[in-house]
Design a protein around this motif. Structure first.
Motif, PDB file in Angstrom:
ATOM      1  N   THR A 109       0.776  -1.244   0.000  1.00 31.06           N
ATOM      2  CA  THR A 109       0.000   0.000   0.000  1.00 31.06           C
ATOM      3  C   THR A 109       0.803   1.287   0.000  1.00 31.06           C
ATOM      4  O   THR A 109       0.264   2.340  -0.333  1.00 31.06           O
ATOM      5  N   LEU A 110       2.073   1.248   0.394  1.00 25.95           N
ATOM      6  CA  LEU A 110       2.824   2.492   0.590  1.00 25.95           C
ATOM      7  C   LEU A 110       3.779   2.783  -0.558  1.00 25.95           C
ATOM      8  O   LEU A 110       4.402   1.880  -1.105  1.00 25.95           O
ATOM      9  N   GLN A 111       3.887   4.065  -0.880  1.00 27.64           N
ATOM     10  CA  GLN A 111       4.837   4.498  -1.915  1.00 27.64           C
ATOM     11  C   GLN A 111       5.351   5.888  -1.563  1.00 27.64           C
ATOM     12  O   GLN A 111       4.581   6.773  -1.189  1.00 27.64           O
ATOM     13  N   TYR A 112       6.671   6.056  -1.689  1.00 30.07           N
ATOM     14  CA  TYR A 112       7.301   7.330  -1.367  1.00 30.07           C
ATOM     15  C   TYR A 112       8.316   7.696  -2.452  1.00 30.07           C
ATOM     16  O   TYR A 112       8.829   6.835  -3.166  1.00 30.07           O
ATOM     17  N   THR A 113       8.613   9.011  -2.528  1.00 35.99           N
ATOM     18  CA  THR A 113       9.685   9.499  -3.384  1.00 35.99           C
ATOM     19  C   THR A 113      10.827   9.950  -2.481  1.00 35.99           C
ATOM     20  O   THR A 113      10.600  10.649  -1.481  1.00 35.99           O
TER      21      THR A 113
END
Length: 312
Positions: free
Chosen positions: A241-245
């Protein structure tokens, strides 16, 4: 005088006979309430069939009836006109939702035991275990000569709590770090020249069950290996579920380190010639004060000539 007393006595006898007939008629015709089930859980429905029985004293046939429905409105949802259904040619039913009274007629007249109407009642969500009565009172019918009052009838429904175990909600995936700043979209304050392996050593994962737990994808869409350097703009996917830059300190051009090119890009931003946005803007905040100023430019220059160490 004797004649008068005899007349009075005869009248009394006649009155008693008529009263006895009425009592007999009342005691013979009975109402019944029959449930489709006697046990319910929350948000389940029961159908109550209302009927007449013992027609021995009925000659012409009853052709109208009225009754009152009583039920616990904390257990059942409000009964409406649409919840009633006439049976065996009974018709023209009308229901007063405020008083619980309902009334219906039959053209041919009823001379034998039969079901008159069915009523659907639905339990509310989250009802507690208990026992409750559905009662029909003020029941009256007629053959067209006089009212025939009928004793009330009721049925008992047992309410049981749903014991089915609800499936446990999946625990929320989470990533935390004592070294990096993690916001809704970004992982910030990553030092230049940080490898994938080093980055992973500085984060803690919770409730992440996928394999691999973290995937690093560079700006070309390729997956990074453990020994490759993360850069500003690298996307990390954590679990399902998680996504980061990622935002690497001072790495504005996205090569994973601080160079003269980064210095030039910061200068252009400071004079509003080429505005930085997103992860690049966050990378330009070298002194970590929440804004990009001349001080960031000065610190970047000092880092380039090895006169300043990056904090963090």
């Amino acid at each position: 005088m004797k004649i008068k007393k005899k007349v009075i006595a005869i009248l009394i006898v006649i009155a008693l006979m008529l009263l006895a007939n009425n009592i007999l008629a009342m005691s013979e015709l009975v109402a019944q309430a029959r449930p489709s089930t006697d046990e319910l859980k929350g948000e389940q429905e029961v159908t109550i069939t209302f009927s007449f029985d013992r027609y021995q004293q009925i000659k012409k046939g009853v052709n109208a009836f009225k009754a009152k429905l009583e039920y616990n409105k904390e257990i059942f949802e409000e009964v409406k006109q649409s919840d009633f259904q006439c049976l065996n040619d009974w018709e023209k039913l009308q229901y007063n939702q405020e008083t619980g009274e309902f009334i219906a007629i039959k053209r041919a007249g009823s001379k034998a035991p039969e079901d008159l109407v069915s009523i659907a009642l639905k339990t509310k969500q989250g009802v507690k275990a208990t026992s409750t009565d559905i009662v029909f009172t003020d029941i009256v019918t007629s053959e067209g000569e006089k009212d025939i009052n009928i004793e009330q009838t009721k049925t008992t429904i047992n309410i049981v709590e749903d014991q089915t175990e609800k499936p446990e909600e999946p625990k929320q995936e989470k990533i935390t770090s004592k070294k990096y700043t993690i916001t809704e979209k970004y992982v910030e304050r990553v030092r230049p020249n940080t490898t994938v392996e080093q980055f992973k050593a500085n984060v803690t994962l919770e409730n992440v069950t996928t394999d691999p737990q973290i995937v690093f994808i560079n700006q070309e869409g390729n997956t990074l290996a453990e020994n490759e350097i993360v850069t500003t703009g690298t996307i990390i996917k954590v679990g399902k579920t998680l996504q980061y830059t990622l935002s690497v300190i001072g790495d504005i051009d996205g090569n994973g380190k601080i160079s003269i090119n980064d210095l030039a890009k910061l200068q252009l931003h400071l004079i509003d010639k080429e505005i930085l946005e997103g992860a690049k803007l966050k990378s330009a905040d070298v002194d970590n004060d929440g804004k990009v100023t001349i001080n960031d430019l000065a610190q970047m220059k000092l880092i380039l000539i090895d006169l300043l160490e990056i904090e963090g």
